[in-house]
Scaffold this active site. Structure first.
Site, PDB file in Angstrom:
ATOM      1  N   ARG A  70     -17.279 -15.149  -2.529  1.00  0.00           N
ATOM      2  CA  ARG A  70     -17.154 -16.599  -2.401  1.00  0.00           C
ATOM      3  C   ARG A  70     -17.170 -17.352  -3.717  1.00  0.00           C
ATOM      4  O   ARG A  70     -16.723 -18.477  -3.791  1.00  0.00           O
ATOM      5  CB  ARG A  70     -18.295 -17.141  -1.520  1.00  0.00           C
ATOM      6  CG  ARG A  70     -18.300 -16.617  -0.102  1.00  0.00           C
ATOM      7  CD  ARG A  70     -17.083 -17.078   0.673  1.00  0.00           C
ATOM      8  NE  ARG A  70     -16.982 -16.394   1.957  1.00  0.00           N
ATOM      9  CZ  ARG A  70     -17.593 -16.800   3.060  1.00  0.00           C
ATOM     10  NH1 ARG A  70     -18.349 -17.877   3.056  1.00  0.00           N
ATOM     11  NH2 ARG A  70     -17.445 -16.110   4.168  1.00  0.00           N
ATOM     12  N   HIS A 196       3.541  -1.458  -4.797  1.00  0.00           N
ATOM     13  CA  HIS A 196       3.399  -0.449  -3.753  1.00  0.00           C
ATOM     14  C   HIS A 196       4.746  -0.320  -3.040  1.00  0.00           C
ATOM     15  O   HIS A 196       5.432  -1.330  -2.835  1.00  0.00           O
ATOM     16  CB  HIS A 196       2.411  -0.892  -2.674  1.00  0.00           C
ATOM     17  CG  HIS A 196       0.967  -0.872  -3.053  1.00  0.00           C
ATOM     18  ND1 HIS A 196       0.449  -1.540  -4.110  1.00  0.00           N
ATOM     19  CD2 HIS A 196      -0.091  -0.266  -2.448  1.00  0.00           C
ATOM     20  CE1 HIS A 196      -0.870  -1.344  -4.160  1.00  0.00           C
ATOM     21  NE2 HIS A 196      -1.225  -0.582  -3.158  1.00  0.00           N
ATOM     22  N   GLU A 199       4.449   3.663   1.227  1.00  0.00           N
ATOM     23  CA  GLU A 199       3.148   4.128   1.723  1.00  0.00           C
ATOM     24  C   GLU A 199       3.210   4.207   3.251  1.00  0.00           C
ATOM     25  O   GLU A 199       2.808   5.205   3.836  1.00  0.00           O
ATOM     26  CB  GLU A 199       2.046   3.149   1.271  1.00  0.00           C
ATOM     27  CG  GLU A 199       0.651   3.455   1.804  1.00  0.00           C
ATOM     28  CD  GLU A 199      -0.393   2.402   1.429  1.00  0.00           C
ATOM     29  OE1 GLU A 199      -0.017   1.247   1.127  1.00  0.00           O
ATOM     30  OE2 GLU A 199      -1.591   2.733   1.448  1.00  0.00           O
ATOM     31  N   ASP A 277      -7.732   4.713  -4.938  1.00  0.00           N
ATOM     32  CA  ASP A 277      -7.262   3.588  -4.111  1.00  0.00           C
ATOM     33  C   ASP A 277      -8.391   2.617  -3.719  1.00  0.00           C
ATOM     34  O   ASP A 277      -8.517   1.561  -4.333  1.00  0.00           O
ATOM     35  CB  ASP A 277      -6.523   4.118  -2.881  1.00  0.00           C
ATOM     36  CG  ASP A 277      -5.521   3.123  -2.316  1.00  0.00           C
ATOM     37  OD1 ASP A 277      -5.291   2.093  -2.956  1.00  0.00           O
ATOM     38  OD2 ASP A 277      -4.957   3.390  -1.234  1.00  0.00           O
TER      39      ASP A 277
HETATM   40  O1  LIG Z   1      -3.674   1.224   0.179  1.00  0.00           O
HETATM   41  C1  LIG Z   1      -3.377   0.009   0.092  1.00  0.00           C
HETATM   42  N1  LIG Z   1      -2.120  -0.408   0.330  1.00  0.00           N
HETATM   43  C2  LIG Z   1      -1.746  -1.704   0.269  1.00  0.00           C
HETATM   44  N2  LIG Z   1      -2.600  -2.698  -0.051  1.00  0.00           N
HETATM   45  C3  LIG Z   1      -3.892  -2.362  -0.294  1.00  0.00           C
HETATM   46  C4  LIG Z   1      -4.316  -1.027  -0.245  1.00  0.00           C
HETATM   47  N3  LIG Z   1      -5.637  -1.009  -0.537  1.00  0.00           N
HETATM   48  C5  LIG Z   1      -5.997  -2.262  -0.765  1.00  0.00           C
HETATM   49  N4  LIG Z   1      -4.951  -3.107  -0.634  1.00  0.00           N
HETATM   50  C6  LIG Z   1      -5.055  -4.555  -0.806  1.00  0.00           C
HETATM   51  O2  LIG Z   1      -4.803  -5.153   0.444  1.00  0.00           O
HETATM   52  C7  LIG Z   1      -4.753  -6.551   0.236  1.00  0.00           C
HETATM   53  C8  LIG Z   1      -3.914  -7.196   1.269  1.00  0.00           C
HETATM   54  O3  LIG Z   1      -2.577  -7.180   0.950  1.00  0.00           O
HETATM   55  C9  LIG Z   1      -4.279  -6.732  -1.206  1.00  0.00           C
HETATM   56  O4  LIG Z   1      -5.318  -7.386  -1.899  1.00  0.00           O
HETATM   57  C10 LIG Z   1      -4.109  -5.287  -1.709  1.00  0.00           C
HETATM   58  O5  LIG Z   1      -4.457  -5.187  -3.070  1.00  0.00           O
END
Ligand SMILES: O=c1[nH]cnc2c1ncn2[C@@H]1O[C@H](CO)[C@@H](O)[C@H]1O
Length: 336
Positions: A70, A196, A199, A277
């Protein structure tokens, strides 16, 4: 092998900021917001809370943890503690994926947010000897307003550690081409492109990340294994994939570790790095991910050291920094 990995100097190229918060930190934050958050305030209960039905459920849970952060003091503490945990595992350099949009939307001013992460970066270097860099990512589910704001914060605040521009979150229903103008501007300003892709969707998303977003590295990119032409392209153009095996099983992108395509990708000559991750959320660590990779690729200690050197080469660190880290890995491998 476990002790070799534990002592090996490593780099992390794909680790999310909030997703790295330890159970203790998450539980502490949850206790502050008890009754107003679905996140359990008991560290022991978090393991169940972090059991994901699918990728969409993972993102829902991830955002509930983001909701606990926050103010800029939360950001400062979180970042510093994440660095402590990485350094404890002999991570010397990490590119941390940070999502300023999520915090700005929740009322933390962009300037205060950037000051907090920079304070933590300096503190982590001083106290733990780890170098941090930032990848500012667009949370894909929030669309173009998030792209706009992420780029604005990147260019206007430009924290010293900022090195790359990313795109995270869901891929289904979030086509990559719409983000092209934002990546173009980030690239023009000297930031690296590391979105990304592939995935939770097929190879076409990776093609799009390469063609539309000028990707220099790809987050995950595991579905490239379904497309020999794409693997050849990635190998030929030196576009590495940031692989996190346990993550892919825990979000159910891959059915089991045995079915993980890491070996297929490496067999096709694609460069890869091994990463954690969102380690506490996936019940893993960077050390564990190296152990999993060693199993999947049938590596000995020398092979594992070579994985670590590859990640250094694929990083966005400057040449002198890369050379120093590689020398450190060599010295560790050749120690008496
Ligand atoms: O494995 C992952 N794949 C995609 N986004 C991820 C992953 N882990 C964390 N985030 C996070 O998910 C949030 C929402 O979009 C983003 O803040 C991204 O950094």
């Amino acid at each position: 092998m476990t002790s070799f990995i534990a002592g090996l100097p490593k780099v992390e190229l794909h680790v999310h900021h909030v997703g790295s918060a330890s159970p203790r930190i998450v539980a502490e934050l949850a206790a502050r917001h008890e009754g107003r958050s679905p996140v359990p305030a008991d560290p022991a209960a978090l393991a169940d809370y972090f059991a994901f039905r699918d990728f969409a459920h993972f993102i829902e849970v991830y955002l509930s943890v983001v909701d606990l952060i926050r103010d800029d003091e939360d950001v400062r503490t979180l970042t510093y503690e994440v660095a402590r945990e990485l350094a404890r595992q002999q991570v010397r350099y990490a590119e941390l994926t940070v999502t300023p949009y999520s915090s700005v939307k929740r009322g933390i001013a962009a300037k205060a947010f950037c000051e907090a992460i920079e304070d933590a970066r300096r503190g982590a270097r001083r106290d733990f000897g780890i170098e941090l860099r930032w990848c500012f990512d667009i949370p894909g589910e929030a669309g173009l307003p998030a792209a706009e704001e992420t780029l604005r914060v990147a260019l206007e605040e430009r924290p010293d550690g900022l090195i790359s521009f990313g795109l995270g979150g869901p891929e289904v229903g979030v086509p990559r081409p719409q983000f092209k103008p934002y990546f173009d501007q980030a690239r023009a300003a000297g930031l690296h492109s590391a979105p990304h892709a592939g995935e939770t969707t097929g190879p076409e998303t990776i093609w799009s990340a390469v063609r539309d977003l000028d990707a220099e590295r790809i987050g995950h990119g595991i579905s490239a294994a379904q497309d020999p032409e794409l693997m050849a392209y990635l190998a030929e153009h030196g576009i590495p994939l940031e692989i996190s095996p346990t993550s892919n099983v825990r979000t159910r992108a891959v059915a089991s570790i045995e079915e993980h395509p890491l070996a297929v990708l490496v067999g096709a000559g694609v460069q890869v790095s091994i990463n954690s991750d969102d380690p506490p959320m996936f019940g893993t660590t960077i050390e564990e991910e190296y152990a999993v990779a060693a199993r999947l690729l049938d590596l000995d200690d020398a092979g594992v050291a070579e994985l670590a050197r590859g990640a250094v080469r694929q990083s966005f660190l400057d040449p002198a920094g890369k050379e120093a880290l590689i020398a450190e890995i060599d010295a560790y491998q050749n120690r008496a």
